[in-house]
Design an enzyme around this catalytic site. Sequence first.
Site, PDB file in Angstrom:
ATOM      1  N   ASP A  90       0.851  -1.186   0.000  1.00 28.31           N
ATOM      2  CA  ASP A  90       0.000   0.000   0.000  1.00 28.31           C
ATOM      3  C   ASP A  90       0.889   1.239   0.000  1.00 28.31           C
ATOM      4  O   ASP A  90       2.070   1.183   0.377  1.00 28.31           O
ATOM      5  CB  ASP A  90      -0.925  -0.013   1.212  1.00 28.31           C
ATOM      6  CG  ASP A  90      -2.079   0.963   1.073  1.00 28.31           C
ATOM      7  OD1 ASP A  90      -2.226   1.546  -0.017  1.00 28.31           O
ATOM      8  OD2 ASP A  90      -2.823   1.140   2.044  1.00 28.31           O
ATOM      9  N   ASP A 125      -3.540   7.324  -3.718  1.00 31.72           N
ATOM     10  CA  ASP A 125      -4.833   7.919  -4.023  1.00 31.72           C
ATOM     11  C   ASP A 125      -5.351   8.711  -2.836  1.00 31.72           C
ATOM     12  O   ASP A 125      -4.753   8.705  -1.752  1.00 31.72           O
ATOM     13  CB  ASP A 125      -5.837   6.837  -4.414  1.00 31.72           C
ATOM     14  CG  ASP A 125      -6.012   5.797  -3.306  1.00 31.72           C
ATOM     15  OD1 ASP A 125      -5.006   5.412  -2.679  1.00 31.72           O
ATOM     16  OD2 ASP A 125      -7.147   5.358  -3.061  1.00 31.72           O
ATOM     17  N   ALA A 193     -11.662   3.157   0.348  1.00 32.28           N
ATOM     18  CA  ALA A 193     -12.418   3.986   1.295  1.00 32.28           C
ATOM     19  C   ALA A 193     -13.761   3.388   1.671  1.00 32.28           C
ATOM     20  O   ALA A 193     -14.746   4.109   1.850  1.00 32.28           O
ATOM     21  CB  ALA A 193     -12.597   5.393   0.729  1.00 32.28           C
ATOM     22  N   CYS A 276     -14.334 -24.446  17.513  1.00 39.41           N
ATOM     23  CA  CYS A 276     -13.449 -24.573  16.358  1.00 39.41           C
ATOM     24  C   CYS A 276     -12.492 -25.724  16.623  1.00 39.41           C
ATOM     25  O   CYS A 276     -12.203 -26.042  17.785  1.00 39.41           O
ATOM     26  CB  CYS A 276     -12.672 -23.262  16.146  1.00 39.41           C
ATOM     27  SG  CYS A 276     -11.425 -23.318  14.842  1.00 39.41           S
ATOM     28  N   CYS A 278      -9.389 -25.875  14.883  1.00 39.66           N
ATOM     29  CA  CYS A 278      -8.086 -25.548  14.317  1.00 39.66           C
ATOM     30  C   CYS A 278      -7.006 -25.959  15.318  1.00 39.66           C
ATOM     31  O   CYS A 278      -7.289 -26.356  16.449  1.00 39.66           O
ATOM     32  CB  CYS A 278      -7.999 -24.056  13.988  1.00 39.66           C
ATOM     33  SG  CYS A 278      -7.858 -22.961  15.423  1.00 39.66           S
ATOM     34  N   CYS A 281      -7.340 -24.339  18.760  1.00 48.15           N
ATOM     35  CA  CYS A 281      -8.524 -24.545  19.596  1.00 48.15           C
ATOM     36  C   CYS A 281      -8.773 -25.993  19.993  1.00 48.15           C
ATOM     37  O   CYS A 281      -9.415 -26.238  21.025  1.00 48.15           O
ATOM     38  CB  CYS A 281      -9.763 -24.027  18.854  1.00 48.15           C
ATOM     39  SG  CYS A 281      -9.692 -22.278  18.434  1.00 48.15           S
TER      40      CYS A 281
END
Length: 478
Positions: A90, A125, A193, A276, A278, A281
């Site tokens: 960015d 921008d 934005a 969860c 994963c 977890c």
Amino acid sequence: MPDCFEILNKDLAGRIGRLRTPHGVVETPALMPVVNPHLRLIEPADLRKMGAEILITNSYIINQDPELKEPAAKDGVHKLLGFDGAIMTDSGAFQLSVYGDIEVQPLEILEFQRSIGSDICVPLDIPTPPDVSRSRAESELAETERRLYEAREFWEDGPLLAGPIQGSTYPDLRFGAARRVREMGFDLCPIGAVVPLMEAYRFSDLVDVVSASKKGLGPAAPVHLFGAGHPMMFALAAALGCDLFDSAAYALYARQGRYLTASGTLHLENLKYLPCCCEVCRNRSPEDLSRDPDRIELLARHNLFVSLAEIRRIRQSIWEGSLWELVERRCRSHPRMIDGLRALASSAGWIEKLNPASRSTFFYLGPESAKRPEVLRYRSRIDRIELSGRVLVAEPGVVAEEKFDHVLWFLPPFGPYPKELAETAPFNAEVPAAADEAGIASALANLERLMEANPGATFDLRLKEENRAVSEIQEERI
């Protein structure tokens, strides 16, 4: 279509694609974890192992810090971060939106991005927030476009160049900006934005901004939705044709003790169980996680796992043609997300032109399903059915003792269709036993259209009691 982007599968306005970058091909939709060069909660190499194909970092932060700028200029941003996949940088527009001014010139920061080996570079921008005056939106858009023209003329072969789309909450400004970005030939088209809209749960306005931008861009350009970091809204954005998302939420929420799920955000302190499986977890309780000295990093890892899993779920839904069902399930997780779903349904006429023939079974999940592209497509074609003589319109499976010239089954939200098509899409739809008002109204509109197209036929309607709203038509036509 830009040479760097190839579309493989489509559903609604969403697609599975391949984005070619100097550091490899990225399959889209894709999530770009945000890496703050100063605060690496999860090391980029670990992000790669977790499944991230691309990440995004801030070139302005690197440029302003000599301890980061010098090694980046010498060895490149990939070595600086320790990441061998694609990196988007960015330009500092976020800092510009927060502080009002930054100490760098547009071409200077653009050249810096290229010099450090960024795969996708973003011009500086002007991020115009929602709800500003039209004169301000037009003025800032004009400055953004001046910088984009300058960047395009300055650019040579090498990294991909992004062309941000601004215009605040004015759909016509977004449409015009997007069309000009397309005409300038940018490789990637970020919609900028929009974070304030997402933070305020203004998902209806978000849909309007994205759809206006997409209409201006056309169907081929790859699109990045800046700041879309919560998995709850990925499916909605993908259905509108967004291909890349960037997430700082996985880390920001972790620092606040917030636990991401695909249907919303939970607070770790309020959890009795971790819903969860994963790697973070599956062998921990909420108490274990809360007491762990590395809880912030662990929670960030969970949040990222959930986000990346949702991206994979979206890809599968696009591949099998069931993206609308996923969008409906996600949007019903929050009342303001339903606003976004309704706005999507209002855009179904535009989406229908992009949507291929369905490859999966149509599931009717609520009133918005009555506005799905498949329903609109059938309505636009129903007058092609040519009928004469006596026509029976009945519930599927009804056996009539009388002789009819044609037999049509009646299925909300589609209405009447030739019984011979009962096992073909979309008439093999899974629908509730009792249709809702929206489904019946849609079916009724299609029945009226069919009758108007066949004035010489006589219709006998034999429907369920809850579908008796069509009885007035029956009385008029028999």
